[in-house]
Motif scaffolding. Structure first.
Motif, short mmCIF file in Angstrom:
data_model
loop_
_atom_site.label_atom_id
_atom_site.label_comp_id
_atom_site.label_asym_id
_atom_site.label_seq_id
_atom_site.Cartn_x
_atom_site.Cartn_y
_atom_site.Cartn_z
N UNK A 12 34.11 -27.10 33.06
CA UNK A 12 33.77 -26.62 34.08
C UNK A 12 33.30 -26.01 34.25
N UNK A 13 32.40 -25.25 33.31
CA UNK A 13 31.85 -24.00 34.42
C UNK A 13 31.09 -23.77 33.06
N UNK A 14 29.81 -23.12 32.97
CA UNK A 14 29.34 -22.10 32.00
C UNK A 14 28.12 -20.82 32.47
N UNK A 15 28.57 -20.04 32.70
CA UNK A 15 27.52 -19.04 33.10
C UNK A 15 26.80 -18.18 32.49
N UNK A 16 26.22 -17.86 32.42
CA UNK A 16 24.89 -18.08 30.79
C UNK A 16 23.96 -16.46 31.64
N UNK A 17 24.06 -15.25 31.87
CA UNK A 17 23.32 -14.22 32.25
C UNK A 17 22.08 -14.13 31.62
N UNK A 18 21.41 -14.70 31.82
CA UNK A 18 20.13 -14.74 31.14
C UNK A 18 19.37 -12.81 31.12
N UNK A 19 19.16 -12.36 32.34
CA UNK A 19 18.93 -10.93 32.19
C UNK A 19 19.84 -9.93 33.12
N UNK A 20 19.49 -8.87 33.70
CA UNK A 20 19.78 -8.05 34.66
C UNK A 20 19.87 -9.12 35.63
N UNK A 21 19.02 -9.74 36.01
CA UNK A 21 18.79 -10.84 37.72
C UNK A 21 18.78 -11.69 37.05
N UNK A 22 18.59 -12.45 36.22
CA UNK A 22 18.98 -14.24 36.55
C UNK A 22 20.24 -14.37 35.67
N UNK A 23 20.78 -15.72 35.59
CA UNK A 23 22.10 -15.89 35.41
C UNK A 23 21.63 -17.88 35.53
N UNK A 24 22.14 -18.44 34.45
CA UNK A 24 21.96 -19.38 34.42
C UNK A 24 23.52 -19.81 34.80
N UNK A 25 23.62 -21.26 35.35
CA UNK A 25 25.22 -21.41 35.66
C UNK A 25 25.15 -22.84 35.86
N UNK A 32 17.96 -29.05 30.81
CA UNK A 32 19.07 -28.05 30.12
C UNK A 32 18.44 -27.16 29.20
N UNK A 33 17.07 -26.66 29.02
CA UNK A 33 16.82 -26.11 28.31
C UNK A 33 17.18 -24.34 28.95
N UNK A 34 17.03 -24.15 30.42
CA UNK A 34 17.69 -23.34 30.78
C UNK A 34 18.86 -22.30 29.95
N UNK A 35 19.82 -23.59 28.82
CA UNK A 35 21.10 -23.12 28.55
C UNK A 35 20.54 -23.55 27.10
N UNK A 36 19.82 -23.87 26.77
CA UNK A 36 20.46 -23.72 25.04
C UNK A 36 18.79 -23.55 24.39
N UNK A 37 18.43 -22.37 25.09
CA UNK A 37 17.07 -20.83 24.56
C UNK A 37 18.19 -20.82 25.06
N UNK A 38 18.86 -20.13 23.79
CA UNK A 38 19.64 -18.89 23.77
C UNK A 38 18.88 -18.34 22.34
N UNK A 39 19.40 -16.86 22.67
CA UNK A 39 18.58 -15.80 21.27
C UNK A 39 20.66 -15.53 20.63
N UNK A 40 20.79 -14.98 19.83
CA UNK A 40 21.55 -14.79 19.10
C UNK A 40 21.79 -13.49 19.73
N UNK A 41 23.54 -13.39 20.30
CA UNK A 41 23.23 -11.48 20.92
C UNK A 41 23.70 -12.05 22.71
N UNK A 42 22.97 -13.54 22.53
CA UNK A 42 23.26 -14.19 24.05
C UNK A 42 24.86 -14.44 24.45
N UNK A 43 26.00 -13.97 25.48
CA UNK A 43 27.05 -13.37 25.91
C UNK A 43 27.70 -15.11 26.61
N UNK A 44 28.17 -15.99 26.80
CA UNK A 44 27.94 -16.74 27.53
C UNK A 44 29.56 -16.98 28.07
N UNK A 45 29.81 -17.45 29.31
CA UNK A 45 30.87 -17.32 30.39
C UNK A 45 31.24 -18.99 29.65
#
Ligand SMILES: [Zn+2]
Length: 426
Positions: A118-131, A95-108
């Motif tokens: 149904x779904x969350x997309x968290x683009x962590x960086x240009x290369x990594x997205x948690x879903x 769960x920490x992949x989705x709960x370690x959020x920083x100010x300015x992060x955007x979630x879909x």
């Protein structure tokens, strides 16, 4: 210095000059970024395809930016998603992949018509997205890594005024320009030695995500041609898996020397090495047994070779100064410092590390670095002394290097002004 009695190159230079005269264009026009024809890799795709969602119209997509004092649960709460869902996500092993959020992060965040997540997309960086996805057994969080595509690109340019501008016009990033200057730092003083008409050619890696350029990778090969086409300096990379072992010339000689030519970047030499000169403060004739580099107070001073700091302290003439003992017979001295770097007496330092900052302590009329180079205790002129080369290419790499550098050299040879002109005027 390697001389290059290459008829073809001379001829090309002449051709280029003529063409330039005909088209009456600036040499800058010659500079351009091109892409070598390499097989194209398929564009990247996330394993959990976003497009599935677009085909699910009953889901509603929300974009939420995390603000100060907000968290995943406040974001979900703002969409009226039940606290039980938030709790369930919190209990997932990763769960920490989705709960370690920083100010300015955007979630879909996608919810269905009953406000079920149904779904969350968290683009962590240009290369990594948690879903986060909903499966028949509950929620799951997965990591999606985008595939970076490495393309080989080339740059060609003729210096007209400024090397930096010509390199920029050739499509090289600031990072690659610095890398290029670093490669040849032992052979060429970019600030003082390059002349109008000198040519540079670079084969380098550029990274792409999909079709989007995201930055440069390593320089694979480079050539700088000086003295009206008569002198070519070559650099070829040697890599072991992913690690850069070094850059070597066409004969396998290390481009690195045991010493940097200068301990400071982009400053002027205010006083050269002389056996005898009139001292402006002492008002008497003395020899000047080093080189002075003028510049602003606080300019970082780099140790020119790896070694051990054997002295760090005050001297009546030198002011704050540092002495570094290098392998064998070499010693360097850095005087008039405003302050020391983080290293203490007895520390081992690597070539290029900042050991102090320019100042005017001791006998100095203005801020400058007094730099001395001694061999067996005898002062020599650091601008003229021949530095020993760093180690040659390791035996185990020699065969691979020879093969690869030949190939790269023939690619460099094919890069010339005529191909770039053709591209510009076709
Ligand atoms: Zn001096």
């Amino acid at each position: 210095m390697r001389h290059w009695p290459n008829q073809k190159l001379l001829q090309l230079t002449v051709t280029a000059t003529l063409l330039l005269a005909i088209f009456n264009c600036k040499a800058d026009v010659l500079s351009e970024r091109t892409i070598l024809p390499l097989p194209k890799l398929p564009a990247h795709s996330f394993s959990g395809s976003v497009s599935e969602i677009e085909k699910t119209p009953q889901w509603q997509e929300h974009k939420i930016m995390i603000r100060k004092n907000e968290s995943l649960s406040t974001a979900l709460g703002s969409l009226n998603i039940s606290p039980a869902t938030t709790y369930e996500i919190g209990r997932l092993q990763n769960s920490n992949l989705l709960t370690n959020l920083n100010v300015g992060d955007e979630l879909e965040i996608w919810v269905d018509k009953d406000q079920n997540l149904q779904k969350i997309l968290y683009p962590k960086s240009q290369l990594t997205t948690y879903e986060l996805v909903k499966t028949s057994t509950g929620y799951q969080i997965q990591e999606n890594k985008a595939q970076v595509e490495i393309r080989t690109e080339t740059a060609y340019g003729t210096i007209n005024g400024s090397f930096y501008i010509a390199a920029q016009n050739a499509g090289l990033s600031a990072r690659s320009i610095m890398n290029l200057a670093d490669l040849f730092a032992w052979d060429i003083d970019f600030a003082r030695e390059l002349r109008d008409g000198d040519v540079f050619k670079v084969i380098y890696e550029a990274k792409y995500l999909g079709n989007k350029y995201i930055g440069d990778g390593d320089i694979l090969a480079a050539q700088i041609i000086t003295e009206n086409g008569n002198n070519a300096h070559n650099a070829f990379i040697m890599r072991d898996n992913k690690n850069v072992i070094g850059y070597y010339d066409e004969k396998g000689k290390n481009l690195k020397k045991a010493f940097l030519r200068s301990p400071v970047d982009y400053v002027r030499i205010t006083s050269k090495f002389t056996p005898r000169r009139f001292h402006p403060i002492l008002k008497k004739w003395r020899s000047h047994r080093g080189v002075d580099y003028g510049g602003p107070i606080g300019t970082p001073i780099h140790v020119t070779g790896s070694g051990k700091i054997i002295y760090e302290g005050w001297g009546p003439g030198y002011g704050r100064h540092i002495k570094v003992q290098h392998a064998g017979k070499y010693m360097t001295l850095y005087g008039h410092l405003s302050k020391y770097g983080k290293f203490k007496k007895g520390s081992y330092v690597s070539q290029g590390q900042t050991i102090g900052y320019m100042g005017m302590s001791g006998l100095a009329t203005g801020p400058h670095l007094h730099y001395e180079f001694r061999i067996h205790g005898k002062h020599v002129d650091p601008l003229k002394v021949k530095f020993p080369a760093a180690g040659p290419i390791d035996k185990k790499y020699r065969v691979a290097f020879k093969k690869r550098s030949h190939l790269l050299l023939s690619q460099l040879d094919r890069l010339d002004s005529s191909t770039y002109l053709a591209r510009n005027f076709e």
